[in-house]
Design an enzyme around this catalytic site. Structure first.
Site, PDB file in Angstrom:
ATOM      1  N   SER A   1      40.276  41.351  40.630  1.00  0.00           N
ATOM      2  CA  SER A   1      41.403  42.229  39.106  1.00  0.00           C
ATOM      3  C   SER A   1      42.318  40.886  38.344  1.00  0.00           C
ATOM      4  CB  SER A   1      43.115  42.672  39.982  1.00  0.00           C
ATOM      5  OG  SER A   1      43.780  42.796  39.134  1.00  0.00           O
TER       6      SER A   1
ATOM      7  N   TYR B   1      48.681  41.664  46.567  1.00  0.00           N
ATOM      8  CA  TYR B   1      48.082  42.103  45.726  1.00  0.00           C
ATOM      9  C   TYR B   1      47.544  40.627  44.745  1.00  0.00           C
ATOM     10  CZ  TYR B   1      45.252  45.076  42.300  1.00  0.00           C
ATOM     11  OH  TYR B   1      44.461  45.802  41.458  1.00  0.00           O
TER      12      TYR B   1
END
Length: 258
Positions: A142, A155
């Site tokens: 990501s 995350y």
């Protein structure tokens, strides 16, 4: 005795493949003639895939990639049937968005178990079949692993670690003929994004991204397929930001574009 899949086409595994980016990736491989194996822990989403996707050259397995025993059993069953795996896409991931001081250790552990342990476990469990096929692995990281931002301490950290895991795997598995790369998507127009991104968030992202829009799941799938294709045979250990220039832009200054 169960029949094995014909050797006339290749086999790809996509974890977290029952929706969003994962489903787009699975669809792209299927379109290219692969037998596509979708893994997901969501039984309802897998059932919808079975009902909506073509009957030929798709296969489905319930699997939570954060649980080592489930990964081991699932991949053993897959490899007994298929023997060679040409592509593994470690897409399964979860997120807990909250301020750093509010994140509980259980949430932290749960995110890392899926986003980091999962790709480690799945790749290791699949390695013999990847070696046999001289296959390729793509980990879905990501842009949050490249650029830190608020509410993403678990995350973002998990995705940054996944990018380094990608490089470690590329160095060690490359000697065995298996390439490992990753993509780092920016904001993507998924159903989840539509639910959780407010109008203000969407405007801010568009202002910060040089292409002034979200990416699509199909664009992520295109990048993944390229990295697994013969056209990328000398690409190994790389992180491809598929983000419309978000990372390259640094601090966005929309007023200067006028």
């Amino acid at each position: 005795m169960k029949k094995t899949i014909s050797k006339d086409y290749k086999t790809a595994i996509v974890t977290g493949g029952a929706r969003g980016i994962g489903l787009a990736i699975a669809t792209r491989f299927h379109t290219e003639g692969y037998h596509c194996i979708i893994l997901d822990r969501d039984k309802k989403a897998l059932s919808q895939c079975k009902n909506n996707l073509p009957k030929e050259r798709y296969e489905y397995h319930i699997c939570d990639v954060s649980i080592p025993k489930q990964v081991s059993v699932t991949f053993n069953n897959i490899i007994k049937k298929h023997h060679s795996i040409h592509a593994l896409v470690n897409n399964a991931g979860i997120a807990v968005f909250d301020r750093a001081e509010n994140i509980q250790f259980n949430d932290w552990s749960r995110v890392l178990a899926t986003n980091l342990n999962g790709p480690f476990l799945c790749t290791q469990s699949c390695l013999s079949a990847l070696i046999k096929a001289k296959g390729s692995v793509v980990n879905i990281a990501s842009i949050s692993g490249v650029r830190a931002s608020t509410l993403r301490i678990a995350y973002g950290t998990s995705k940054a670690a996944l990018m380094h895991l990608t490089k470690q795997q590329a160095v060690e598995y490359g000697n065995k003929g298996v390439r490992v790369n990753a993509i780092a998507p920016g904001p993507v127009e998924t159903e989840m994004a539509k639910l959780v991104h407010s109008a203000d968030i969407r405007t801010s992202y568009r202002d910060a991204i040089p292409l002034t829009r979200y990416g699509t799941p199909e664009e992520m799938a295109n990048a993944v397929y390229f990295l697994c294709s013969d056209q990328a045979n000398y690409i190994n250990g790389q992180i491809l930001c598929v983000d419309g220039g978000f990372d390259a832009a640094g601090v966005g200054l929309p007023s200067l574009r006028q």
